[in-house]
Scaffold this motif. Structure first.
Motif, PDB file in Angstrom:
ATOM      1  N   HIS A   9       0.859  -1.180   0.000  1.00 35.70           N
ATOM      2  CA  HIS A   9       0.000   0.000   0.000  1.00 35.70           C
ATOM      3  C   HIS A   9       0.895   1.229   0.000  1.00 35.70           C
ATOM      4  CE1 HIS A   9      -3.025   2.928   1.191  1.00 35.70           C
ATOM      5  NE2 HIS A   9      -2.201   3.308   2.151  1.00 35.70           N
ATOM      6  N   TYR A  50      -5.961   1.152   6.444  1.00 33.41           N
ATOM      7  CA  TYR A  50      -5.840   2.403   5.685  1.00 33.41           C
ATOM      8  C   TYR A  50      -5.933   3.646   6.560  1.00 33.41           C
ATOM      9  CZ  TYR A  50      -6.614   6.300   2.636  1.00 33.41           C
ATOM     10  OH  TYR A  50      -6.493   7.531   2.042  1.00 33.41           O
ATOM     11  N   TYR A  64     -11.332   0.143  -1.479  1.00 31.84           N
ATOM     12  CA  TYR A  64     -11.399   0.977  -0.277  1.00 31.84           C
ATOM     13  C   TYR A  64     -12.780   1.591  -0.069  1.00 31.84           C
ATOM     14  CZ  TYR A  64      -6.334   0.540  -0.314  1.00 31.84           C
ATOM     15  OH  TYR A  64      -5.062   0.032  -0.308  1.00 31.84           O
TER      16      TYR A  64
END
Length: 223
Positions: A3, A29, A52
């Motif tokens: 990520h 996240y 997401y």
């Protein structure tokens, strides 16, 4: 999965985080986003892929006053039944209206934060579209709505706006290009060693090399 967070102005990689194979990228996240903010990055907007598009992330962006643009995720409803979008939500009365104009009032909220809206089985029993609506034995249709669904809908509106479309196009020039370069030019298509720590080390080294190249090119243009 690797990520990455990228500074749009210079297209520098500012964060690299590798998740284990059994952990979805979306799970850490918000904590990684907070880490960026805590070290001094003023995050005003983010552009993310469809993985997401979760209610916690949408609510988290709203709470942090960050403009979020997230790609649309395609959901596949049960074949032969009405999709959820065909049921209209009435925010003022907090209920759904089905395609046949029957109202589904609020019933209860489950432990996962989903509010349930249920139809009247007596009305559904005589509906000519019953077989296209529900297969429940009691002939009751239930539509769910998360308590943070408003935040998710705002992110959808952002995606459809002019600024949202422009921001998401920018993602292709930054995030996606960074991944492509890492795979094509820096051997990141495959992990060289096994184990999460080894993969993290490879990801960090790859990001460092990419950033050094970008800084060098930037300085050369300035010169």
């Amino acid at each position: 999965m690797d990520h990455r967070t990228v500074d749009v102005k210079y297209n520098l990689i500012t964060d690299v985080f590798v998740t284990a194979g059994n952990v979805h990228d979306s799970v850490p996240y918000l904590s990684r986003l907070d880490r960026q903010r805590n070290v001094g990055f003023a995050v005003e907007a983010v552009a993310l892929d469809s993985g997401y598009l979760t209610t916690p992330i949408c609510k988290g962006l709203e709470d942090r006053k960050i403009y979020g643009v997230i790609a649309h995720r395609r959901f596949h409803p049960t074949q032969g039944l009405y999709a959820k979008w065909k049921f209209t939500y009435d925010a003022e009365r907090d209920l759904y209206v089905c395609p046949q104009k029957q109202e589904l009032p609020y019933r209860t909220t489950d432990r996962n934060g989903y509010r349930q809206y249920a139809s009247d089985p007596k009305q559904c029993a005589s509906c000519p579209m019953l077989e296209q609506c529900t297969r429940s034995r009691n002939k009751r249709k239930i539509v769910t709505r998360h308590i943070w669904e408003d935040s998710k809908e705002q992110v959808r509106l952002n995606r459809l706006s002019k600024s949202g479309k422009r921001l998401y196009r920018k993602r292709k020039e930054t995030i996606e290009r960074s991944f492509a370069d890492a795979k094509q030019l820096h051997g990141f298509r495959y992990c060289r060693l096994r184990g999460l720590n080894n993969v993290i080390e490879q990801a960090l080294m790859t990001a460092a090399v990419q950033n050094m190249k970008k800084i060098t090119l930037h300085l050369e243009r300035r010169a």
